[in-house]
Design an enzyme around this catalytic site. Structure first.
Site, short mmCIF file in Angstrom:
data_model
loop_
_atom_site.label_atom_id
_atom_site.label_comp_id
_atom_site.label_asym_id
_atom_site.label_seq_id
_atom_site.Cartn_x
_atom_site.Cartn_y
_atom_site.Cartn_z
N SER A 214 -31.97 -16.61 -18.23
CA SER A 214 -31.45 -16.96 -16.79
C SER A 214 -31.79 -18.36 -16.60
CB SER A 214 -32.40 -16.16 -15.89
OG SER A 214 -31.42 -15.88 -14.68
N HIS B 286 -29.14 -7.94 -15.37
CA HIS B 286 -29.69 -9.10 -15.92
C HIS B 286 -31.32 -9.18 -16.07
CE1 HIS B 286 -29.94 -13.44 -14.90
NE2 HIS B 286 -31.05 -13.44 -14.30
C1 GCU Z 1 -30.92 -16.68 -9.49
C2 GCU Z 1 -29.93 -17.91 -9.67
C3 GCU Z 1 -29.56 -18.10 -11.19
C4 GCU Z 1 -30.53 -17.98 -12.09
C5 GCU Z 1 -31.34 -16.87 -11.79
C6 GCU Z 1 -32.65 -16.42 -12.57
O1 GCU Z 1 -30.03 -15.64 -9.45
O2 GCU Z 1 -28.78 -17.77 -8.79
O3 GCU Z 1 -28.73 -19.18 -11.51
O4 GCU Z 1 -30.26 -17.65 -13.20
O5 GCU Z 1 -31.79 -16.69 -10.31
O6 GCU Z 1 -33.18 -17.43 -13.05
O7 GCU Z 1 -33.20 -15.41 -12.59
#
Ligand code: GCU
Length: 425
Positions: free
Chosen positions: A264, A406
């Protein structure tokens, strides 16, 4: 405006300002027509067709764009780093691993700051080991329940599910993130694992860069990074490179086989780290999305305006000029992937993670293939992604889309080990 409309408007603005715009596009037919900047065309209009021109002309140009216009430049201020091996236990994980904790002590004329690097090195293997190195979200002690892992004293985001309250961690959060870090599995495959808590380097909230490591870099009279200087992602990357400085001195580690990994926001970070620091053998980006592997010009899922509003401290200030102006970007994330060449890179998506635009993540790897070809390295050159849960591996870019959301799952690690085995063995 009547009062009701007024209240609705306030709620709408609030909703947008925290970054989750109602207009998020998840419809492929609404992706704008866009043209990607050509990775092999230099600013002066020269077609780049040799490794020599790539390395001497185009690569530096592209790297400079990412550095000055997105992740931010590293200040030139002298900051020294000392490493102190504070703990070494060779009976960790029921005797399967050696656990080490290394204090990374940063100092400059502005002060001192400390971060802790945790290593697991498999016992009973011959010679120095290849390693995965990455940052974690809540603390090194969340990666594995081992009681030997020290708790950090840094700010942590509150998370009742992980028993983190008042922005401090305690024993209750030991091992809460072990599903994302299958340490025993990694060790048994003959790999070491190094982790740092990202909040030890720079706490992940917008405080105008007053905490963490940024202030160590300020020149006299400076109180925040300049327009082109780094934000938090740039700083987290710098920290990973300093950890590699330590790994180069550790005889148990094969410093030529260190793979930088991140999920992420930390996947955005692992890509930027691998790109800048060519000592890393490879980079893995797990669900990195916008500002990571995903193409910005597709404006699918999270967009630049949304990310810059929600996380103003991640990129540099210059980058905000592309908010809602993706068409003006003189680069896109396929060029970031290209900067990894000739080294291998793995891009992973999750099917349920539309926010990160899995297709855009795949395509940036696809559009990087011409640069790998300059090196005669095969990289995937099919614009259609593989089926879900089917990895497409190549000596250049590798990709998979896992079913589910995710996250980092065992499936992802099984593939990362398979990927690493291809070039470290
Ligand atoms: C949020 C953000 C993302 C990121 C994510 C994370 O969703 O919008 O860009 O990748 O957090 O780091 O969990």
């Amino acid at each position: 405006m009547n009062t009701r409309k007024n209240i609705c408007f306030i709620f709408f603005s609030l909703f947008c300002s925290i970054g989750y715009s109602q207009e998020t596009n998840y419809d492929e037919s609404k992706v704008p027509n866009f043209e990607l900047p050509k990775v092999l065309l230099s600013k002066s209009g020269k077609d780049v067709s040799s490794v020599n021109d790539w390395e001497n002309i185009r690569r530096p140009e592209v790297l400079k764009m990412f550095s000055e216009q997105m992740y931010g430049t590293v200040p030139e201020t002298e900051v020294s780093v000392n490493f102190v091996v504070r703990k070494e236990i060779n009976t960790a994980l029921s005797g399967e691993a050696t656990l080490k904790e290394i204090d990374m002590i940063f100092s400059s004329k502005n002060g001192r700051h400390k971060a802790s690097l945790l290593l697991f090195i498999p016992n009973g293997v011959k010679g120095p080991v290849p390693m995965f190195l990455g940052l974690n979200f809540y603390g090194n002690h969340t990666v594995n329940p081992s009681l030997e892992i020290s708790l950090h004293q840094s700010f942590a985001r509150n998370n009742p599910n992980f028993y983190i309250f008042n922005n401090r961690v305690d024993d209750n959060s030991r091992g809460v993130r072990s599903s994302r870090w299958p340490v025993e599995y990694i060790i048994r495959q003959g790999y070491g694992l190094g982790v740092i808590y990202y909040g030890d380097l720079d706490p992940d909230f917008d405080d105008d860069f007053q905490n963490g490591l940024h202030p160590l870099f300020y020149k006299d009279g400076q109180s925040r990074p300049t327009e082109k200087e780094w934000g938090s992602i740039g700083l987290w990357s710098w920290g990973l490179s300093r950890a590699l400085d330590y790994l180069e001195t550790d005889v148990q580690v094969d410093e030529e086989k260190v793979i930088v990994f991140g999920h992420s926001r930390l996947g955005k970070t692992s890509l930027w780290t691998g790109v800048q620091d060519e000592r890393f053998a490879a980079a893995i980006s797990n669900d990195s999305g916008c500002g990571g592997a995903a193409l910005s010009k597709r404006e699918f899922g999270e967009t630049l305006q949304v990310i810059n509003n929600a996380f103003p401290h991640w990129f540099n200030d210059y980058f905000t000029r592309y908010n809602d102006q993706e068409e003006d970007l003189p680069f896109d994330q396929h060029m970031l992937i290209s900067l990894m060449a000739p080294r291998p890179v793995y891009i992973a998506s999750a099917q349920g993670d539309e926010w990160a635009d899995p297709k855009g993540e795949y395509l940036s790897g696809y559009y990087a293939h011409p640069v790998y070809e300059l090196y005669n390295i095969q990289s995937y050159n099919d614009p259609t992604p593989p089926e879900v849960n089917e990895a497409r591996m190549s000596p250049g870019v590798s990709y998979h889309m896992r079913s589910g959301n995710h996250d980092v799952k065992q499936y992802d690690w099984v593939k990362y080990i398979e990927f690493a085995d291809r070039f470290v063995r």
